[in-house]
Design a protein around this motif. Structure first.
Motif, PDB file in Angstrom:
ATOM      1  N   ILE A 329       0.848  -1.189   0.000  1.00  0.00           N
ATOM      2  CA  ILE A 329       0.000   0.000   0.000  1.00  0.00           C
ATOM      3  C   ILE A 329       0.885   1.242   0.000  1.00  0.00           C
ATOM      4  CG2 ILE A 329      -1.741   1.277   1.320  1.00  0.00           C
ATOM      5  CD1 ILE A 329      -2.651  -1.452   2.450  1.00  0.00           C
ATOM      6  N   PRO A 330       0.568   2.232  -0.831  1.00  0.00           N
ATOM      7  CA  PRO A 330       1.381   3.464  -0.825  1.00  0.00           C
ATOM      8  C   PRO A 330       1.531   4.020   0.587  1.00  0.00           C
ATOM      9  CG  PRO A 330      -0.180   3.503  -2.641  1.00  0.00           C
ATOM     10  CD  PRO A 330      -0.519   2.297  -1.819  1.00  0.00           C
ATOM     11  N   GLU A 331       2.714   4.545   0.877  1.00  0.00           N
ATOM     12  CA  GLU A 331       3.050   4.957   2.240  1.00  0.00           C
ATOM     13  C   GLU A 331       2.022   5.923   2.837  1.00  0.00           C
ATOM     14  OE1 GLU A 331       6.918   6.647   4.734  1.00  0.00           O
ATOM     15  OE2 GLU A 331       7.023   6.352   2.555  1.00  0.00           O
ATOM     16  N   LYS A 332       1.493   6.802   2.018  1.00  0.00           N
ATOM     17  CA  LYS A 332       0.525   7.802   2.483  1.00  0.00           C
ATOM     18  C   LYS A 332      -0.713   7.146   3.081  1.00  0.00           C
ATOM     19  CE  LYS A 332      -2.424  11.468   0.527  1.00  0.00           C
ATOM     20  NZ  LYS A 332      -2.762  12.194  -0.739  1.00  0.00           N
ATOM     21  N   PHE A 333      -1.064   5.936   2.619  1.00  0.00           N
ATOM     22  CA  PHE A 333      -2.303   5.279   3.034  1.00  0.00           C
ATOM     23  C   PHE A 333      -2.055   4.030   3.888  1.00  0.00           C
ATOM     24  CE2 PHE A 333      -2.975   7.358  -1.053  1.00  0.00           C
ATOM     25  CZ  PHE A 333      -4.095   8.137  -0.797  1.00  0.00           C
ATOM     26  N   ARG A 334      -0.798   3.699   4.148  1.00  0.00           N
ATOM     27  CA  ARG A 334      -0.466   2.412   4.762  1.00  0.00           C
ATOM     28  C   ARG A 334      -1.042   2.255   6.156  1.00  0.00           C
ATOM     29  NH1 ARG A 334       5.473   1.558   3.515  1.00  0.00           N
ATOM     30  NH2 ARG A 334       4.599   1.796   1.411  1.00  0.00           N
ATOM     31  N   ALA A 335      -1.088   3.346   6.917  1.00  0.00           N
ATOM     32  CA  ALA A 335      -1.548   3.262   8.301  1.00  0.00           C
ATOM     33  C   ALA A 335      -3.018   2.874   8.414  1.00  0.00           C
ATOM     34  CB  ALA A 335      -1.305   4.599   9.011  1.00  0.00           C
ATOM     35  N   MET A 336      -3.788   3.082   7.359  1.00  0.00           N
ATOM     36  CA  MET A 336      -5.213   2.762   7.431  1.00  0.00           C
ATOM     37  C   MET A 336      -5.479   1.263   7.363  1.00  0.00           C
ATOM     38  SD  MET A 336      -6.374   4.226   3.659  1.00  0.00           S
ATOM     39  CE  MET A 336      -8.098   4.297   4.060  1.00  0.00           C
ATOM     40  N   GLY A 337      -4.490   0.476   6.952  1.00  0.00           N
ATOM     41  CA  GLY A 337      -4.656  -0.963   6.881  1.00  0.00           C
ATOM     42  C   GLY A 337      -5.289  -1.396   5.570  1.00  0.00           C
ATOM     43  N   SER A 338      -5.122  -2.682   5.248  1.00  0.00           N
ATOM     44  CA  SER A 338      -5.510  -3.163   3.927  1.00  0.00           C
ATOM     45  C   SER A 338      -7.023  -3.233   3.736  1.00  0.00           C
ATOM     46  CB  SER A 338      -4.887  -4.531   3.661  1.00  0.00           C
ATOM     47  OG  SER A 338      -5.313  -5.491   4.610  1.00  0.00           O
ATOM     48  N   GLU A 361      -1.829 -12.397   9.268  1.00  0.00           N
ATOM     49  CA  GLU A 361      -1.463 -11.210  10.028  1.00  0.00           C
ATOM     50  C   GLU A 361      -0.342 -10.387   9.393  1.00  0.00           C
ATOM     51  OE1 GLU A 361       0.592 -12.004  13.772  1.00  0.00           O
ATOM     52  OE2 GLU A 361       0.760 -14.113  13.204  1.00  0.00           O
ATOM     53  N   TYR A 362       0.520 -10.995   8.622  1.00  0.00           N
ATOM     54  CA  TYR A 362       1.619 -10.239   8.023  1.00  0.00           C
ATOM     55  C   TYR A 362       1.275  -9.698   6.631  1.00  0.00           C
ATOM     56  CZ  TYR A 362       4.403 -11.992  11.892  1.00  0.00           C
ATOM     57  OH  TYR A 362       4.872 -12.280  13.151  1.00  0.00           O
ATOM     58  N   GLY A 363      -0.007  -9.747   6.270  1.00  0.00           N
ATOM     59  CA  GLY A 363      -0.405  -9.247   4.963  1.00  0.00           C
ATOM     60  C   GLY A 363      -1.016  -7.864   4.974  1.00  0.00           C
ATOM     61  N   ASP A 364      -1.120  -7.236   6.140  1.00  0.00           N
ATOM     62  CA  ASP A 364      -1.959  -6.049   6.252  1.00  0.00           C
ATOM     63  C   ASP A 364      -1.399  -4.797   5.586  1.00  0.00           C
ATOM     64  OD1 ASP A 364      -4.376  -4.952   7.036  1.00  0.00           O
ATOM     65  OD2 ASP A 364      -3.603  -4.210   8.960  1.00  0.00           O
ATOM     66  N   GLU A 365      -0.123  -4.815   5.186  1.00  0.00           N
ATOM     67  CA  GLU A 365       0.432  -3.648   4.486  1.00  0.00           C
ATOM     68  C   GLU A 365       0.290  -3.779   2.972  1.00  0.00           C
ATOM     69  OE1 GLU A 365       4.447  -3.002   5.746  1.00  0.00           O
ATOM     70  OE2 GLU A 365       3.811  -1.894   7.532  1.00  0.00           O
ATOM     71  N   HIS A 366      -0.391  -4.830   2.509  1.00  0.00           N
ATOM     72  CA  HIS A 366      -0.495  -5.098   1.075  1.00  0.00           C
ATOM     73  C   HIS A 366      -1.938  -5.311   0.650  1.00  0.00           C
ATOM     74  CE1 HIS A 366       3.701  -6.129   1.947  1.00  0.00           C
ATOM     75  NE2 HIS A 366       3.959  -6.035   0.653  1.00  0.00           N
ATOM     76  N   VAL A 367      -2.152  -5.202  -0.652  1.00  0.00           N
ATOM     77  CA  VAL A 367      -3.379  -5.690  -1.281  1.00  0.00           C
ATOM     78  C   VAL A 367      -2.970  -6.584  -2.446  1.00  0.00           C
ATOM     79  CG1 VAL A 367      -4.845  -3.748  -0.611  1.00  0.00           C
ATOM     80  CG2 VAL A 367      -3.573  -3.645  -2.778  1.00  0.00           C
ATOM     81  N   ARG A 368      -3.871  -7.503  -2.808  1.00  0.00           N
ATOM     82  CA  ARG A 368      -3.564  -8.409  -3.904  1.00  0.00           C
ATOM     83  C   ARG A 368      -4.471  -8.120  -5.096  1.00  0.00           C
ATOM     84  NH1 ARG A 368      -5.375 -14.585  -4.049  1.00  0.00           N
ATOM     85  NH2 ARG A 368      -7.204 -13.476  -4.869  1.00  0.00           N
ATOM     86  N   PHE A 369      -3.834  -7.951  -6.257  1.00  0.00           N
ATOM     87  CA  PHE A 369      -4.548  -7.850  -7.531  1.00  0.00           C
ATOM     88  C   PHE A 369      -4.500  -9.212  -8.215  1.00  0.00           C
ATOM     89  CE2 PHE A 369      -3.228  -3.511  -6.766  1.00  0.00           C
ATOM     90  CZ  PHE A 369      -4.151  -2.689  -7.406  1.00  0.00           C
ATOM     91  N   ALA A 370      -5.645  -9.750  -8.626  1.00  0.00           N
ATOM     92  CA  ALA A 370      -5.684 -10.942  -9.469  1.00  0.00           C
ATOM     93  C   ALA A 370      -5.782 -10.491 -10.923  1.00  0.00           C
ATOM     94  CB  ALA A 370      -6.880 -11.824  -9.102  1.00  0.00           C
ATOM     95  N   LEU A 371      -5.014 -11.109 -11.791  1.00  0.00           N
ATOM     96  CA  LEU A 371      -4.925 -10.680 -13.198  1.00  0.00           C
ATOM     97  C   LEU A 371      -6.071 -11.278 -14.010  1.00  0.00           C
ATOM     98  CD1 LEU A 371      -1.061 -11.111 -13.567  1.00  0.00           C
ATOM     99  CD2 LEU A 371      -2.316  -8.987 -13.142  1.00  0.00           C
ATOM    100  N   VAL A 372      -7.283 -10.911 -13.630  1.00  0.00           N
ATOM    101  CA  VAL A 372      -8.473 -11.508 -14.245  1.00  0.00           C
ATOM    102  C   VAL A 372      -9.317 -10.482 -15.012  1.00  0.00           C
ATOM    103  CG1 VAL A 372      -8.598 -13.408 -12.602  1.00  0.00           C
ATOM    104  CG2 VAL A 372      -9.745 -11.249 -12.057  1.00  0.00           C
ATOM    105  N   GLU A 373      -8.742  -9.310 -15.251  1.00  0.00           N
ATOM    106  CA  GLU A 373      -9.399  -8.310 -16.097  1.00  0.00           C
ATOM    107  C   GLU A 373      -8.533  -8.087 -17.330  1.00  0.00           C
ATOM    108  OE1 GLU A 373     -12.292  -6.928 -15.883  1.00  0.00           O
ATOM    109  OE2 GLU A 373     -12.918  -6.774 -13.783  1.00  0.00           O
ATOM    110  N   ASN A 374      -9.173  -7.827 -18.480  1.00  0.00           N
ATOM    111  CA  ASN A 374      -8.396  -7.637 -19.702  1.00  0.00           C
ATOM    112  C   ASN A 374      -7.615  -6.325 -19.666  1.00  0.00           C
ATOM    113  OD1 ASN A 374     -10.091  -5.473 -20.663  1.00  0.00           O
ATOM    114  ND2 ASN A 374     -11.563  -6.988 -21.433  1.00  0.00           N
TER     115      ASN A 374
END
Length: 391
Positions: A329-338, A361-374
């Motif tokens: 997550i971009p640093e500006k928004f990281r504190a808000m959680g995933s 528990e160690y995933g909260d600074e990230h989000v996952r994109f699935a490559l399922v859109e064209n």
């Protein structure tokens, strides 16, 4: 009903449900949501595989109950695929079993192997069934941090030494969902040696064996000498053959572990619909070219998404495997959680992603994109994300 449901009560809240509910609400209001949330392949199954299914489905003999462990020719095709791809020799009779997708297979295998009082080592973050299957079986999960730049094997040894009672099972998954981390043969050699030393069973989820890019090759855990003495490996046709709804996977390796799953499944199901198994034989034996085309599409989507995110100021590295992008997550928004960040993207950018906290528990600074859109929809998403991040 006043009585509780023991196994259900042990399951934690499903984090993804919150984002899914908001996504459905937005669509009901007429919003066009670009959905990178669920890793649900959108590409059509190759037509030749579909044709084989249709042909087999017209034969009345294929309408009867099938074999729970998979028909003989499917298990032979699985063994041949492993020999061709990894130079691993498997006995189709004792070292292979077809499963109703790898998720179903993993859940039932864990149920066969562990129970109350047992401890299982599971990466965190990880694909949810890796940990939920342990909870359903009544065993205890010991999380092993999987973080970029840290020695994951060392983390396994530390977690093992600190757990009491000592863990019976280690679940690993490379290339990894959600982090896209990869492993090399040397890592698996250390895992095999460690498992032998500590009488540990290894379950390796190789779902993304084919979805590799830029020259990377995903090794099989079973390539390592002695691996079949300590563990098994799962693969699924869902991703690289674009067959997610067909529910075809398989488990291979140690004959005692495969035998345990075979026995449990014989009580639970009558196997996959036989025409699907026949089409899967054709896929494994004849459809390497289709797999290459599917991989090329994921590579192109990855490039469009990652290059676009970097261009708008969201630094993301380009993964060399899987059908995902694991974005810090971009640093500006990281504190808000995933979870809050994912809700913001859904509300303001009309883009759905999976919050990292849903994977552990160690995933909260990230989000996952699935490559399922064209690619067109992905570029549209980038424009929406840019407006949201710069507002």
């Amino acid at each position: 009903m006043k009585q509780g449901f023991h196994r259900i009560n042990r399951l934690p809240p499903y984090v993804f449900a919150e984002v899914t509910a908001l996504k459905l609400e937005a669509r009901h209001q007429g919003d066009d949501i670009i959905d990178f949330g669920m890793g649900n392949p959108d590409m059509p199954t190759p037509q030749l595989i579909v044709d084989k299914l249709v042909e087999a489905a017209r034969n009345p003999k294929n309408m009867r109950y099938s074999a729970s462990r998979g028909i003989t020719k499917l298990r032979a095709a699985i063994a041949a695929w492993y020999m061709r791809k990894f130079d691993v020799d498997l006995d189709p009779e004792t070292e292979t079993i077809a499963t109703i997708g790898s998720k179903d297979g993993i859940a039932h295998l864990v149920l066969a192997l562990v129970g109350p009082g047992d401890v299982v080592l599971v990466p965190t973050p990880t694909y949810p069934i890796h940990s939920y299957s342990v909870i359903i079986a009544g065993a205890e999960v010991r999380g092993v941090p999987l973080r970029e730049g840290e020695d994951f094997f060392e983390a396994i040894t530390v977690a093992y030494s600190q757990a009491l009672p000592r863990p019976r099972l280690l679940i690993i998954n490379f290339p990894h969902n959600p982090t896209t981390e990869t492993a090399d043969r040397e890592f698996f050699e250390k895992i095999v040696a460690f498992a032998k030393e500590n009488d540990l069973i290894v379950l390796h989820d190789l779902a993304y064996a084919d979805l590799v890019f830029d020259g990377y090759r995903a090794p099989s855990f079973l390539e390592v000498e002695g691996a079949k003495d300590v563990g098994i490996e799962f693969f699924t046709l869902s991703k690289s053959y674009a067959m997610p709804g067909w529910r075809v996977g398989f488990c291979v390796g140690n004959r005692d572990v495969v035998g345990a799953l075979t026995k449990l499944k014989s009580y639970l199901d009558y196997g996959i619909f036989q025409p699907i198994q026949i089409a899967s034989i054709f896929a494994l034996n004849e459809q390497d070219e289709s797999v290459a085309d599917i991989v090329a599409t994921y590579r192109s989507r990855r490039d469009v998404l990652v290059d676009g995110l970097n261009r708008i100021g969201w630094p993301v590295h380009k993964p060399c495997a899987t059908m995902f992008v694991w974005a810090k997550i971009p640093e500006k928004f990281r504190a808000m959680g995933s979870l809050a960040f994912s809700k913001m993207l859904l509300r303001d950018a009309k883009v759905a992603v999976s919050p990292g906290i849903g994977f552990g528990e160690y995933g909260d600074e990230h989000v996952r994109f699935a490559l399922v859109e064209n690619e067109h929809r992905t570029r549209q998403a980038i424009r929406g994300i840019k407006k949201t991040l710069t507002a």
